[in-house]
Design a protein around this motif. Structure first.
Motif, PDB file in Angstrom:
ATOM      1  N   HIS A 176       0.888  -1.155   0.000  1.00 51.55           N
ATOM      2  CA  HIS A 176       0.000   0.000   0.000  1.00 51.55           C
ATOM      3  C   HIS A 176       0.926   1.205   0.000  1.00 51.55           C
ATOM      4  O   HIS A 176       1.605   1.463   0.989  1.00 51.55           O
ATOM      5  CB  HIS A 176      -0.885   0.008   1.246  1.00 51.55           C
ATOM      6  N   GLY A 216       0.385   4.695  -1.033  1.00 53.26           N
ATOM      7  CA  GLY A 216      -0.005   6.098  -1.130  1.00 53.26           C
ATOM      8  C   GLY A 216       0.187   6.605  -2.542  1.00 53.26           C
ATOM      9  O   GLY A 216      -0.384   6.067  -3.489  1.00 53.26           O
ATOM     10  N   GLU A 256      -0.977   1.004  -5.188  1.00 57.73           N
ATOM     11  CA  GLU A 256      -1.057  -0.284  -4.515  1.00 57.73           C
ATOM     12  C   GLU A 256      -0.617  -1.358  -5.495  1.00 57.73           C
ATOM     13  O   GLU A 256      -1.031  -1.360  -6.656  1.00 57.73           O
ATOM     14  CB  GLU A 256      -2.479  -0.561  -4.037  1.00 57.73           C
ATOM     15  N   ALA A 288       7.177   3.500   7.075  1.00 60.18           N
ATOM     16  CA  ALA A 288       6.710   2.241   6.512  1.00 60.18           C
ATOM     17  C   ALA A 288       6.369   1.285   7.641  1.00 60.18           C
ATOM     18  O   ALA A 288       7.069   1.254   8.661  1.00 60.18           O
ATOM     19  CB  ALA A 288       7.766   1.619   5.599  1.00 60.18           C
ATOM     20  N   GLU A 325       3.156  -7.780   3.778  1.00 56.52           N
ATOM     21  CA  GLU A 325       2.384  -6.558   3.513  1.00 56.52           C
ATOM     22  C   GLU A 325       3.177  -5.360   4.021  1.00 56.52           C
ATOM     23  O   GLU A 325       3.896  -5.455   5.009  1.00 56.52           O
ATOM     24  CB  GLU A 325       1.041  -6.631   4.252  1.00 56.52           C
ATOM     25  N   SER A 326       3.044  -4.256   3.308  1.00 56.08           N
ATOM     26  CA  SER A 326       3.665  -3.014   3.780  1.00 56.08           C
ATOM     27  C   SER A 326       2.765  -1.837   3.436  1.00 56.08           C
ATOM     28  O   SER A 326       2.014  -1.871   2.460  1.00 56.08           O
ATOM     29  CB  SER A 326       5.051  -2.811   3.162  1.00 56.08           C
ATOM     30  N   THR A 327       2.857  -0.823   4.273  1.00 52.81           N
ATOM     31  CA  THR A 327       2.133   0.428   4.051  1.00 52.81           C
ATOM     32  C   THR A 327       3.127   1.565   4.191  1.00 52.81           C
ATOM     33  O   THR A 327       3.814   1.672   5.207  1.00 52.81           O
ATOM     34  CB  THR A 327       0.993   0.604   5.076  1.00 52.81           C
ATOM     35  N   TYR A 328       3.214   2.381   3.151  1.00 51.31           N
ATOM     36  CA  TYR A 328       4.133   3.517   3.134  1.00 51.31           C
ATOM     37  C   TYR A 328       3.358   4.821   3.200  1.00 51.31           C
ATOM     38  O   TYR A 328       2.311   4.964   2.569  1.00 51.31           O
ATOM     39  CB  TYR A 328       4.952   3.543   1.833  1.00 51.31           C
ATOM     40  N   VAL A 329       3.899   5.767   3.955  1.00 50.35           N
ATOM     41  CA  VAL A 329       3.387   7.141   3.981  1.00 50.35           C
ATOM     42  C   VAL A 329       4.600   8.042   3.859  1.00 50.35           C
ATOM     43  O   VAL A 329       5.536   7.935   4.651  1.00 50.35           O
ATOM     44  CB  VAL A 329       2.623   7.447   5.294  1.00 50.35           C
TER      45      VAL A 329
END
Length: 138
Positions: free
Chosen positions: A38, A40, A44, A111, A123-127
């Protein structure tokens, strides 16, 4: 079962060897086939093959050249690793509909990585502070 320390080591390997070192082939060892990013502003990406294609395209003529991530702080608990980092590079291609400025920028990001029991990133989420980066690009 992987330990928190092993997950932190894997996270550092990802940034040091893959992101900064360009060793895309290591992704097969570090991530699961159903990995989801994910991202941003980066979008995605579902599935490891889709992420590898995205990563290869970004590394070969993407919006920035000379990209470098510096890990500033890592916090970990059980199957989750949180990273505060700076990202930097020279804007050498179109980014978010804006033409290249050939300007160097450095901005903050975070992250959050989630790990499987066998110690791979699933899974990873970056901002990232894209507003700061765009302000630097002019």
């Amino acid at each position: 079962m992987s330990t928190t320390d092993e997950n932190v080591t894997t996270t550092h390997r990802y940034f040091d060897e893959v992101v900064n070192g360009g060793k895309i082939e290591l992704l097969d060892d570090l991530m699961t086939p159903d990995y989801v990013m994910h991202g941003g502003s980066l979008g995605e990406h579902v599935g490891l093959e889709a992420y590898k294609a995205f990563f290869a395209a970004a590394a070969n003529g993407g919006a920035f050249t000379g990209m470098h991530v510096e890990v500033l702080r890592v916090l970990a608990e059980e199957d989750v690793v949180f990273v505060h980092f700076t990202n930097s590079g020279t804007n050498s291609g179109e980014f978010m509909g804006r033409p290249a400025t050939n300007t160097f920028a450095k901005w903050n990001g975070t992250a959050l990585f989630r790990f499987t029991e066998d110690g791979r990133i699933t899974e990873s989420t970056y901002v990232e502070d894209v507003l700061d980066m765009i302000n630097q690009l002019g």
